[in-house]
Motif scaffolding. Structure first.
Motif, PDB file in Angstrom:
ATOM      1  N   TRP A  32     109.436  99.195  11.857  1.00  0.00           N
ATOM      2  CA  TRP A  32     110.709  98.530  12.068  1.00  0.00           C
ATOM      3  C   TRP A  32     111.733  99.160  11.147  1.00  0.00           C
ATOM      4  N   GLN A  33     112.953  99.263  11.629  1.00  0.00           N
ATOM      5  CA  GLN A  33     114.057  99.763  10.817  1.00  0.00           C
ATOM      6  C   GLN A  33     115.151  98.702  10.830  1.00  0.00           C
ATOM      7  N   PHE A  34     115.500  98.228   9.665  1.00  0.00           N
ATOM      8  CA  PHE A  34     116.449  97.130   9.513  1.00  0.00           C
ATOM      9  C   PHE A  34     117.747  97.667   8.923  1.00  0.00           C
ATOM     10  N   ASN A  35     118.829  97.556   9.676  1.00  0.00           N
ATOM     11  CA  ASN A  35     120.137  98.019   9.239  1.00  0.00           C
ATOM     12  C   ASN A  35     120.851  96.834   8.583  1.00  0.00           C
ATOM     13  N   ILE A  36     120.799  96.772   7.271  1.00  0.00           N
ATOM     14  CA  ILE A  36     121.369  95.630   6.547  1.00  0.00           C
ATOM     15  C   ILE A  36     122.885  95.584   6.713  1.00  0.00           C
ATOM     16  N   GLN A  37     123.548  96.722   6.624  1.00  0.00           N
ATOM     17  CA  GLN A  37     125.003  96.748   6.773  1.00  0.00           C
ATOM     18  C   GLN A  37     125.420  96.137   8.108  1.00  0.00           C
ATOM     19  N   GLU A  38     124.816  96.606   9.171  1.00  0.00           N
ATOM     20  CA  GLU A  38     125.163  96.125  10.512  1.00  0.00           C
ATOM     21  C   GLU A  38     124.873  94.628  10.668  1.00  0.00           C
ATOM     22  N   THR A  39     123.733  94.191  10.179  1.00  0.00           N
ATOM     23  CA  THR A  39     123.351  92.784  10.307  1.00  0.00           C
ATOM     24  C   THR A  39     124.313  91.877   9.556  1.00  0.00           C
ATOM     25  N   LEU A  40     124.660  92.240   8.324  1.00  0.00           N
ATOM     26  CA  LEU A  40     125.579  91.408   7.545  1.00  0.00           C
ATOM     27  C   LEU A  40     126.966  91.380   8.175  1.00  0.00           C
ATOM     28  N   GLN A  41     127.415  92.518   8.681  1.00  0.00           N
ATOM     29  CA  GLN A  41     128.732  92.561   9.319  1.00  0.00           C
ATOM     30  C   GLN A  41     128.750  91.699  10.582  1.00  0.00           C
ATOM     31  N   LYS A  42     127.669  91.714  11.358  1.00  0.00           N
ATOM     32  CA  LYS A  42     127.590  90.876  12.557  1.00  0.00           C
ATOM     33  C   LYS A  42     127.637  89.389  12.198  1.00  0.00           C
ATOM     34  N   LYS A  43     127.170  89.050  11.001  1.00  0.00           N
ATOM     35  CA  LYS A  43     127.172  87.659  10.538  1.00  0.00           C
ATOM     36  C   LYS A  43     128.488  87.287   9.852  1.00  0.00           C
ATOM     37  N   GLY A  44     129.445  88.227   9.850  1.00  0.00           N
ATOM     38  CA  GLY A  44     130.758  87.936   9.299  1.00  0.00           C
ATOM     39  C   GLY A  44     130.940  88.245   7.828  1.00  0.00           C
ATOM     40  N   PHE A  45     129.990  88.957   7.232  1.00  0.00           N
ATOM     41  CA  PHE A  45     130.094  89.309   5.819  1.00  0.00           C
ATOM     42  C   PHE A  45     130.635  90.721   5.666  1.00  0.00           C
ATOM     43  N   ASP A  46     131.508  90.893   4.704  1.00  0.00           N
ATOM     44  CA  ASP A  46     132.100  92.196   4.417  1.00  0.00           C
ATOM     45  C   ASP A  46     131.121  92.998   3.564  1.00  0.00           C
ATOM     46  N   PHE A  47     130.332  93.835   4.202  1.00  0.00           N
ATOM     47  CA  PHE A  47     129.356  94.681   3.502  1.00  0.00           C
ATOM     48  C   PHE A  47     129.475  96.064   4.100  1.00  0.00           C
ATOM     49  N   ASN A  48     130.058  96.983   3.349  1.00  0.00           N
ATOM     50  CA  ASN A  48     130.368  98.302   3.887  1.00  0.00           C
ATOM     51  C   ASN A  48     129.445  99.410   3.402  1.00  0.00           C
ATOM     52  N   GLN A  49     128.382  99.046   2.732  1.00  0.00           N
ATOM     53  CA  GLN A  49     127.452 100.051   2.231  1.00  0.00           C
ATOM     54  C   GLN A  49     126.358 100.322   3.265  1.00  0.00           C
TER      55      GLN A  49
END
Length: 129
Positions: A32-49
């Motif tokens: 599995w590959q988990f894209n933390i940046q994409e997931t947090l952004q989809k949840k409305g959090f400003d995470f640009n790393q």
């Protein structure tokens, strides 16, 4: 240190592709590959790393260690992270060391196993830089 981390001049995409190839050569697969940046952004959090977590496993080794101590399953599959370090502007590849994690189980019989897996994963990481 509880982790092993290296820098690479490769892009994240190149580093992940190289890592997947080197892991496969040592019979580890990326489950599995988990894209933390994409997931947090989809949840409305400003995470640009850019930050990816790869969960990797060698099924034969997982069976072997779980047969010895089922608590090790709490650490499986192994995690390798690939991320863009915002301070250094470099891509980093790292993992928690299996030898550090196995200390929490307090089982002498599987320490050598953890060291072997750790050395193999470090080799895969080093060959991916």
């Amino acid at each position: 240190m509880f982790h092993y981390t290296v820098e690479t001049n490769k892009s994240m995409k190149e580093a992940i592709k190289s890592l997947e190839t080197n892991l496969k050569d040592d019979q580890f697969g990326v489950l599995w590959q988990f894209n933390i940046q994409e997931t947090l952004q989809k949840k409305g959090f400003d995470f640009n790393q850019p930050y990816q977590v790869l969960e990797v496993c060698n099924p034969a080794e997982a069976k072997r260690v779980l047969s010895e101590n089922q608590l090790v399953g709490y650490f499986l599959p192994c995690k390798i992270v690939v991320y863009h370090d915002m301070e250094t502007e470099k891509v980093k590849i790292g993992m928690p060391k299996p030898t550090a994690l196995i200390e929490m189980v307090n089982d002498e019989s599987i320490k050598e196993f953890a060291a072997d897996i750790e050395n193999r994963l470090i080799t895969c990481i080093d060959h991916s830089v």
